[in-house]
Scaffold this motif. Structure first.
Motif, PDB file in Angstrom:
ATOM      1  N   GLY A 107      15.739   1.601   4.911  1.00  4.48           N
ATOM      2  CA  GLY A 107      16.054   2.808   5.664  1.00  4.48           C
ATOM      3  C   GLY A 107      17.394   2.733   6.356  1.00  4.48           C
ATOM      4  O   GLY A 107      18.058   3.763   6.559  1.00  4.48           O
TER       5      GLY A 107
ATOM      6  N   TRP B  39       9.973   0.542   7.542  1.00  8.69           N
ATOM      7  CA  TRP B  39      10.793   1.436   6.721  1.00  8.69           C
ATOM      8  C   TRP B  39      12.277   1.131   6.891  1.00  8.69           C
ATOM      9  O   TRP B  39      13.023   1.076   5.915  1.00  8.69           O
ATOM     10  CB  TRP B  39      10.497   2.881   7.100  1.00  8.69           C
ATOM     11  CG  TRP B  39      11.477   3.869   6.518  1.00  8.69           C
ATOM     12  CD1 TRP B  39      11.465   4.395   5.264  1.00  8.69           C
ATOM     13  CD2 TRP B  39      12.642   4.399   7.162  1.00  8.69           C
ATOM     14  NE1 TRP B  39      12.544   5.241   5.085  1.00  8.69           N
ATOM     15  CE2 TRP B  39      13.283   5.256   6.242  1.00  8.69           C
ATOM     16  CE3 TRP B  39      13.201   4.246   8.429  1.00  8.69           C
ATOM     17  CZ2 TRP B  39      14.456   5.940   6.547  1.00  8.69           C
ATOM     18  CZ3 TRP B  39      14.354   4.925   8.741  1.00  8.69           C
ATOM     19  CH2 TRP B  39      14.983   5.767   7.802  1.00  8.69           C
ATOM     20  N   TYR B  40      12.700   0.944   8.127  1.00  7.99           N
ATOM     21  CA  TYR B  40      14.118   0.699   8.413  1.00  7.99           C
ATOM     22  C   TYR B  40      14.576  -0.629   7.804  1.00  7.99           C
ATOM     23  O   TYR B  40      15.615  -0.700   7.130  1.00  7.99           O
ATOM     24  CB  TYR B  40      14.345   0.682   9.922  1.00  7.99           C
ATOM     25  CG  TYR B  40      15.793   0.540  10.315  1.00  7.99           C
ATOM     26  CD1 TYR B  40      16.633   1.651  10.345  1.00  7.99           C
ATOM     27  CD2 TYR B  40      16.324  -0.697  10.664  1.00  7.99           C
ATOM     28  CE1 TYR B  40      17.968   1.532  10.696  1.00  7.99           C
ATOM     29  CE2 TYR B  40      17.664  -0.833  11.018  1.00  7.99           C
ATOM     30  CZ  TYR B  40      18.483   0.286  11.040  1.00  7.99           C
ATOM     31  OH  TYR B  40      19.803   0.164  11.382  1.00  7.99           O
TER      32      TYR B  40
ATOM     33  N   THR C 210      12.978  10.936   8.042  1.00  8.69           N
ATOM     34  CA  THR C 210      13.351  12.202   7.422  1.00  8.69           C
ATOM     35  C   THR C 210      14.825  12.229   7.039  1.00  8.69           C
ATOM     36  O   THR C 210      15.294  13.213   6.465  1.00  8.69           O
ATOM     37  CB  THR C 210      13.075  13.369   8.381  1.00  8.69           C
ATOM     38  OG1 THR C 210      13.867  13.199   9.559  1.00  8.69           O
ATOM     39  CG2 THR C 210      11.608  13.435   8.765  1.00  8.69           C
ATOM     40  N   GLY C 211      15.561  11.190   7.391  1.00  9.21           N
ATOM     41  CA  GLY C 211      16.982  11.171   7.081  1.00  9.21           C
ATOM     42  C   GLY C 211      17.832  11.896   8.098  1.00  9.21           C
ATOM     43  O   GLY C 211      18.980  12.243   7.822  1.00  9.21           O
ATOM     44  N   LYS C 212      17.291  12.152   9.258  1.00 10.00           N
ATOM     45  CA  LYS C 212      18.026  12.824  10.326  1.00 10.00           C
ATOM     46  C   LYS C 212      18.230  11.859  11.493  1.00 10.00           C
ATOM     47  O   LYS C 212      17.436  10.941  11.716  1.00 10.00           O
ATOM     48  CB  LYS C 212      17.253  14.060  10.814  1.00 10.00           C
ATOM     49  CG  LYS C 212      16.958  15.096   9.741  1.00 10.00           C
ATOM     50  CD  LYS C 212      18.227  15.777   9.262  1.00 10.00           C
ATOM     51  CE  LYS C 212      17.908  17.012   8.434  1.00 10.00           C
ATOM     52  NZ  LYS C 212      17.156  16.703   7.205  1.00 10.00           N
ATOM     53  N   GLU C 213      19.305  12.087  12.230  1.00 12.63           N
ATOM     54  CA  GLU C 213      19.519  11.308  13.455  1.00 12.63           C
ATOM     55  C   GLU C 213      19.917  12.259  14.575  1.00 12.63           C
ATOM     56  O   GLU C 213      20.425  13.352  14.325  1.00 12.63           O
ATOM     57  CB  GLU C 213      20.590  10.243  13.255  1.00 12.63           C
ATOM     58  CG  GLU C 213      21.968  10.789  12.932  1.00 12.63           C
ATOM     59  CD  GLU C 213      22.990   9.667  12.712  1.00 12.63           C
ATOM     60  OE1 GLU C 213      23.983   9.636  13.467  1.00 12.63           O
ATOM     61  OE2 GLU C 213      22.800   8.852  11.807  1.00 12.63           O
TER      62      GLU C 213
ATOM     63  N   LEU D  36      20.316   4.367   4.512  1.00 13.73           N
ATOM     64  CA  LEU D  36      20.265   5.794   4.212  1.00 13.73           C
ATOM     65  C   LEU D  36      21.437   6.527   4.858  1.00 13.73           C
ATOM     66  O   LEU D  36      21.797   6.267   6.006  1.00 13.73           O
ATOM     67  CB  LEU D  36      18.948   6.381   4.733  1.00 13.73           C
ATOM     68  CG  LEU D  36      18.699   7.874   4.471  1.00 13.73           C
ATOM     69  CD1 LEU D  36      18.480   8.117   2.991  1.00 13.73           C
ATOM     70  CD2 LEU D  36      17.476   8.351   5.269  1.00 13.73           C
ATOM     71  N   ASN D  37      22.062   7.428   4.099  1.00 12.61           N
ATOM     72  CA  ASN D  37      23.119   8.271   4.655  1.00 12.61           C
ATOM     73  C   ASN D  37      22.466   9.414   5.436  1.00 12.61           C
ATOM     74  O   ASN D  37      22.122  10.456   4.878  1.00 12.61           O
ATOM     75  CB  ASN D  37      24.012   8.825   3.545  1.00 12.61           C
ATOM     76  CG  ASN D  37      24.851   7.748   2.900  1.00 12.61           C
ATOM     77  OD1 ASN D  37      25.316   6.833   3.572  1.00 12.61           O
ATOM     78  ND2 ASN D  37      25.041   7.844   1.594  1.00 12.61           N
ATOM     79  N   SER D  38      22.274   9.183   6.703  1.00  7.06           N
ATOM     80  CA  SER D  38      21.544  10.159   7.512  1.00  7.06           C
ATOM     81  C   SER D  38      22.438  11.315   7.942  1.00  7.06           C
ATOM     82  O   SER D  38      23.659  11.212   7.958  1.00  7.06           O
ATOM     83  CB  SER D  38      20.958   9.471   8.755  1.00  7.06           C
ATOM     84  OG  SER D  38      21.984   8.846   9.496  1.00  7.06           O
ATOM     85  N   GLN D  39      21.804  12.411   8.292  1.00  9.92           N
ATOM     86  CA  GLN D  39      22.503  13.617   8.744  1.00  9.92           C
ATOM     87  C   GLN D  39      22.291  13.780  10.243  1.00  9.92           C
ATOM     88  O   GLN D  39      21.167  13.839  10.726  1.00  9.92           O
ATOM     89  CB  GLN D  39      21.974  14.843   8.002  1.00  9.92           C
ATOM     90  CG  GLN D  39      22.595  16.156   8.493  1.00  9.92           C
ATOM     91  CD  GLN D  39      21.926  17.367   7.883  1.00  9.92           C
ATOM     92  OE1 GLN D  39      20.994  17.238   7.101  1.00  9.92           O
ATOM     93  NE2 GLN D  39      22.389  18.547   8.258  1.00  9.92           N
TER      94      GLN D  39
END
Length: 285
Positions: free
Chosen positions: A69, A64-65, A2-5, A72-75
């Motif tokens: 993945g 995916w990673y 989901t782009g979150k960490e 990805l610039n995660s939030q």
């Protein structure tokens, strides 16, 4: 995906044995979710932590990673928990809490502090609770191998141990206590350079502080009293970050400020020192 960490805190043996080399996929069952100053997870001693588990979801995430993945610039959901974020953490010394009369308003207030455990009372910290999910009511031993829960109106062949480091003499319901001071006398005393404060720790935070689950402590108390006592002895004079809720509570016309520990984190001494230096520079100006 989901782009979150999110930050996960590991404790005890799980922290010692954890190997992050190779950026493994981690599955955690029974983690504690905290939203105090940002979302975070804590793997309790009752949690299950699996590294690179042999399940479909893990292989899907790995693929995916590896296929992009990682770029990805995660939030981060845990940014506001940074030690450098003074406003988000609402840092206070224990003397600030008393001098500013925190918790005396209509709503509870929250503060964070770096403090050292100077004393913990182990008497009556454990009780036999209903095994039903979400109940936690103290059961009555029927002396026939069964345990009765008055709340559920059922008998069970077993019970689960619960930790409650907040009640001085018994683990009864509030209305069964004669005075408010009996109901609220806390079993953990914290201190910083300015003052000390009695606090309440419920099951999750008590397990983190003591480094053992309630079930483990219950077994130790029944089989090895010396080892049980040693758990509390080792906890004394350890330093942590405590996130707390403070509120003036009244019972039977007696009032007192009650401080409840909501979360416990390890101290990052490098970041903590930077924050202290920053405060010194502000005062110097």
């Amino acid at each position: 995906m989901t782009g979150k960490e999110v930050t996960v805190t590991l404790w005890g043996v799980e922290a010692e044995k954890f190997d992050s080399s190779g950026q493994p996929v981690v599955a955690i069952k029974g983690a504690r979710l905290s939203d105090f100053g940002g979302r975070s997870l804590s793997a309790l001693f009752s949690s299950t932590v699996m590294v690179n588990p042999d399940i479909f979801e893990a292989f899907r995430l790995r693929a995916w990673y590896d296929q992009g993945g990682y770029a990805l610039n995660s939030q981060s959901l845990t940014q506001t928990r940074s030690l450098t974020s003074g406003s988000a953490m609402n840092w206070k010394t224990l003397s600030d809490v008393k001098n500013e009369h925190m918790g005396h308003g209509e709503k509870a207030e929250y503060f964070s502090c770096v403090a050292t455990v100077v004393y913990m009372r182990k008497e009556n910290c454990l009780y036999q609770a209903c095994p039903s999910s979400g109940c936690n009511k103290k059961v009555i031993d029927q002396q026939n191998g069964m345990y009765r829960c008055e709340k559920c109106n059922k008998e069970f062949p077993n019970f689960c141990y619960r930790l409650l480091l907040s009640v001085s003499s018994t683990h009864k319901k509030y209305h069964e206590h004669q005075t408010f001071s009996d109901f609220c006398s806390d079993h953990a005393n914290l201190a910083d350079i300015w003052d000390n404060q009695w606090v309440t720790c419920f099951q999750e935070t008590a397990e983190v502080l003591l480094g053992h689950s309630a079930e483990e402590l219950g077994q130790l108390r029944e089989t090895d009293e010396a080892a049980f006592n040693e758990v509390f002895h080792k906890t004394n004079f350890t330093t942590h970050i405590f996130k707390n809720r403070v509120k003036l509570e009244t019972y039977n016309d007696e009032s007192r400020v009650k401080v409840t520990v909501m979360d416990i984190l390890p101290v990052d001494h490098r970041e903590y020192s930077r924050r202290l230096l920053s405060n010194i520079q502000k005062l110097a100006r």
